[in-house]
Design an enzyme around this catalytic site. Structure first.
Site, PDB file in Angstrom:
ATOM      1  N   ARG A  61     -13.571  -4.917  61.875  1.00  0.00           N
ATOM      2  CA  ARG A  61     -11.852  -4.578  61.769  1.00  0.00           C
ATOM      3  C   ARG A  61     -12.020  -3.320  60.703  1.00  0.00           C
ATOM      4  O   ARG A  61     -12.230  -3.305  59.585  1.00  0.00           O
ATOM      5  CB  ARG A  61     -11.151  -5.723  61.112  1.00  0.00           C
ATOM      6  CG  ARG A  61      -9.874  -5.361  61.159  1.00  0.00           C
ATOM      7  CD  ARG A  61      -9.260  -5.310  62.497  1.00  0.00           C
ATOM      8  NE  ARG A  61      -9.264  -6.601  63.108  1.00  0.00           N
ATOM      9  CZ  ARG A  61      -9.595  -6.741  64.657  1.00  0.00           C
ATOM     10  NH1 ARG A  61      -9.908  -5.595  65.130  1.00  0.00           N
ATOM     11  NH2 ARG A  61      -9.680  -7.936  64.910  1.00  0.00           N
ATOM     12  N   ARG A 191       1.257 -19.955  66.785  1.00  0.00           N
ATOM     13  CA  ARG A 191      -0.189 -20.138  66.543  1.00  0.00           C
ATOM     14  C   ARG A 191      -0.552 -21.460  67.326  1.00  0.00           C
ATOM     15  O   ARG A 191      -1.535 -21.725  67.904  1.00  0.00           O
ATOM     16  CB  ARG A 191      -0.890 -20.167  65.095  1.00  0.00           C
ATOM     17  CG  ARG A 191      -0.719 -18.783  64.432  1.00  0.00           C
ATOM     18  CD  ARG A 191      -1.615 -18.585  63.237  1.00  0.00           C
ATOM     19  NE  ARG A 191      -1.597 -17.598  62.497  1.00  0.00           N
ATOM     20  CZ  ARG A 191      -2.448 -16.904  62.553  1.00  0.00           C
ATOM     21  NH1 ARG A 191      -3.722 -17.072  63.417  1.00  0.00           N
ATOM     22  NH2 ARG A 191      -2.777 -15.526  61.917  1.00  0.00           N
ATOM     23  N   GLN A 216      -3.182 -18.198  59.023  1.00  0.00           N
ATOM     24  CA  GLN A 216      -4.053 -18.813  59.860  1.00  0.00           C
ATOM     25  C   GLN A 216      -4.166 -20.381  59.741  1.00  0.00           C
ATOM     26  O   GLN A 216      -4.150 -20.744  58.348  1.00  0.00           O
ATOM     27  CB  GLN A 216      -5.654 -18.245  59.506  1.00  0.00           C
ATOM     28  CG  GLN A 216      -5.859 -16.876  60.393  1.00  0.00           C
ATOM     29  CD  GLN A 216      -7.104 -16.310  60.019  1.00  0.00           C
ATOM     30  OE1 GLN A 216      -7.892 -16.792  59.021  1.00  0.00           O
ATOM     31  NE2 GLN A 216      -7.634 -15.528  60.906  1.00  0.00           N
ATOM     32  N   LYS A 297      19.891 -28.308  53.519  1.00  0.00           N
ATOM     33  CA  LYS A 297      20.410 -29.473  53.746  1.00  0.00           C
ATOM     34  C   LYS A 297      22.086 -29.513  53.800  1.00  0.00           C
ATOM     35  O   LYS A 297      22.691 -30.234  54.590  1.00  0.00           O
ATOM     36  CB  LYS A 297      20.187 -30.390  52.702  1.00  0.00           C
ATOM     37  CG  LYS A 297      18.607 -30.776  52.825  1.00  0.00           C
ATOM     38  CD  LYS A 297      18.492 -31.733  51.644  1.00  0.00           C
ATOM     39  CE  LYS A 297      16.568 -32.090  51.830  1.00  0.00           C
ATOM     40  NZ  LYS A 297      16.419 -33.342  50.909  1.00  0.00           N
ATOM     41  N   ASP A 333      17.887 -39.747  53.347  1.00  0.00           N
ATOM     42  CA  ASP A 333      17.275 -39.476  51.686  1.00  0.00           C
ATOM     43  C   ASP A 333      17.959 -40.446  50.722  1.00  0.00           C
ATOM     44  O   ASP A 333      17.247 -40.905  49.969  1.00  0.00           O
ATOM     45  CB  ASP A 333      17.891 -38.280  51.281  1.00  0.00           C
ATOM     46  CG  ASP A 333      16.827 -37.005  51.632  1.00  0.00           C
ATOM     47  OD1 ASP A 333      15.787 -37.320  51.790  1.00  0.00           O
ATOM     48  OD2 ASP A 333      17.117 -36.042  51.355  1.00  0.00           O
ATOM     49  N   ALA A 357      22.171 -29.824  41.776  1.00  0.00           N
ATOM     50  CA  ALA A 357      23.461 -30.125  42.508  1.00  0.00           C
ATOM     51  C   ALA A 357      23.378 -29.566  44.045  1.00  0.00           C
ATOM     52  O   ALA A 357      24.283 -29.350  44.539  1.00  0.00           O
ATOM     53  CB  ALA A 357      24.521 -29.189  42.110  1.00  0.00           C
ATOM     54  N   ASN A 379      23.437 -29.115  36.004  1.00  0.00           N
ATOM     55  CA  ASN A 379      22.950 -27.878  36.763  1.00  0.00           C
ATOM     56  C   ASN A 379      23.108 -26.701  35.934  1.00  0.00           C
ATOM     57  O   ASN A 379      24.032 -26.566  35.280  1.00  0.00           O
ATOM     58  CB  ASN A 379      23.855 -28.221  38.084  1.00  0.00           C
ATOM     59  CG  ASN A 379      22.853 -27.117  39.042  1.00  0.00           C
ATOM     60  OD1 ASN A 379      21.741 -27.234  39.572  1.00  0.00           O
ATOM     61  ND2 ASN A 379      23.806 -25.958  39.556  1.00  0.00           N
TER      62      ASN A 379
END
Length: 500
Positions: A61, A191, A216, A297, A333, A357, A379
């Site tokens: 290559r 792939r 890969q 979410k 959850d 949060a 937070n």
């Protein structure tokens, strides 16, 4: 693999002996072994090619195409491989190799029995003129040659462009001449699905071998995790949507469970920068179910047709199931996060501090309040903590107010400390003043946050229990079957031990 799709094991190394040993140790399931000779510093072509074993694909290559070979190094090696009668030889679609292909120049290539692979790699993206490039390569490629087009996936939708390219290139006789897939984390679905889309080959290194291109998938995962040889037109697809997705163990856990029950599903990794770029995949690939994690979410809510009661209350989902083209959101959850705590301590009237949060924090705060705990949210962006506290009926305090303040329970509901950022911690150890410390991060199972809390005498709870429990609940929503929880837990723990 489908009989018409070659599984090509990629072998590279810094020395002749390293490449030769890797070739001789090739996986029995590989059809062909690609020898990446441009990586070899002390190259002895004859010694490598004299080894007896699997059919060889010699690749030298160029730097222009992502390899290490200087311009003048390639032609002598290509000619030597032809003289040795190598089974496959990679030539690059470019000015020099194209001239050799067409027999131009003073020393044209004589192929004898060698089958050529005419290749083109684009590390900058997936160009708009992909169909035109494919047609031109198929036109100039000699009879019997394979054409290989590999691009970098800038967006999730590039997977669909590669799929359409493969479908358009399929001959009326069913012969496969085109190899195509995408590089990079966003290209992982291509792939895995390339064989069923009609690719003539897929490439994979052995587990633990250095990759020669981004994204890969190890050969062992191609065969054992995704079972690519058994993916067919009726196989139902599931997946995890995340950004990033590479370190998620959800594909490993769910595919092990699906295989244990011999269900014709595959669970894929989907990475996307925005929901807009992913949603076409959800539709076009007919994805039947989706695990949703950071950072989607909450962001996915406007795209859903219905929510279960918990998801509606929490305003966050971690599971989406497609039913008759309707997207139904659920939250597994909450129960999964609270159960490990419930088994260890009474929660009613306990003072709990939750860090974060986002969607996971919402589930924890909701569950703790439901159990009768008094919850304070911390937070770094205080406005988000204030908003979440107002929505769910909790309290909030500025981030630095946590320092030295005593709680009965401290929970990390952020992603800080998740692999690969193993040295990160949401707060300094000196800030931790709780007898019970819980981290929902499962990879690694013991984060720096938990390790430091343990040293300070706290009882610690890792995120593996929650991860397996929420996954088992998702599995039932996806398939209608009870999950093989022991298989899921064992798979996760083995993967975590292997990564340690």
């Amino acid at each position: 693999m489908p009989r018409e799709c070659l599984l090509i094991q990629v072998v590279s190394g810094a020395s002749t002996e390293e490449v030769r040993r890797a070739y001789l140790a090739a996986d029995p399931r590989a059809d062909v072994v690609e020898l990446r000779l441009d990586t070899v510093k002390d190259l002895d072509v004859d010694r490598i090619l004299s080894a007896r074993g699997k059919p060889k694909l010699v690749t030298m290559r160029s730097r222009r195409q992502g390899g290490e070979a200087a311009p003048g190094d390639r032609e002598p090696v290509l000619r030597r491989a032809l003289l040795a009668g190598v089974e496959y030889l990679d030539l690059e679609f470019g000015a020099d190799d194209r001239a050799l292909l067409e027999g131009a120049g003073p020393r044209p290539l004589r192929r004898r029995s060698t089958r050529l692979v005419l290749s083109s790699h684009d590390f900058n993206g997936t160009p708009a003129e992909l169909p035109e490039r494919c047609r031109e390569m198929l036109r100039v490629a000699p009879a019997g040659a394979l054409v290989k087009i590999v691009t970098f996936a800038d967006a999730s939708t590039d997977n669909l462009r590669v799929r359409d390219l493969l479908r358009a290139a399929a001959g009326s006789d069913g012969a496969r001449r085109l190899i195509a897939f995408c590089m990079g984390p966003k290209g992982l679905p291509s792939r895995i699905l390339a064989p069923v889309w009609g690719s003539a080959a897929i490439y994979a290194p052995a587990m633990g071998a250095a990759p020669t291109a981004p994204g890969q998938i190890p050969l062992e995962d191609v065969c054992d995790l995704y079972r690519c040889d058994r993916i067919g037109p009726r196989t139902r697809l599931l997946g995890v949507l995340a950004n990033p997705v590479a370190h998620s163990l959800s594909p490993r856990m769910h595919n092990a469970a699906l295989a244990a029950l011999d269900l014709d599903y595959r669970y894929l990794p989907f990475e996307a920068t925005t929901l807009a770029e992913f949603l076409p995949l959800m539709s076009e690939l007919r994805v039947a179910g989706l695990s949703v994690t950071i950072p989607y979410k909450e962001k996915i809510l406007p795209y859903l047709d219905s929510l279960d009661p918990v998801a509606r209350d929490v305003r966050a989902v971690n599971t989406v199931v497609k039913t008759w083209n309707r997207l139904c959101g659920s939250n597994t959850d909450v129960e999964a996060a609270i159960e490990p705590l419930r088994r260890r301590m009474p929660l009613r009237d306990r003072e709990a501090a939750v860090l974060g949060a986002g969607g996971a924090a919402r589930a924890l705060v909701y569950g703790l309040l439901r159990e009768g705990a008094r919850v304070t949210i911390f937070n770094r962006t205080e406005e988000r903590a204030r908003e979440l506290a107002r929505e769910l009926g909790a309290r909030h305090r500025p981030w630095r107010a946590l320092r030295g303040r005593r709680f009965d329970l401290l929970v990390n509901a952020t992603s800080v400390g998740m692999a690969p950022n193993l040295d990160a911690t949401p707060v300094p150890a000196a800030w931790v003043a709780a007898p019970v410390v819980y981290d929902i991060v499962y990879n690694p199972p013991e984060t720096r946050f938990l390790r430091e809390a343990r040293r300070r005498g706290a009882t610690v709870i890792d995120g593996v229990e929650m991860f397996v429990a929420q996954g088992a609940a998702q599995f039932r929503l996806f398939t209608g079957r009870d999950a093989p929880v022991d298989v899921m837990r064992r798979t996760v723990l083995e993967a975590l031990r292997g990564a340690a």
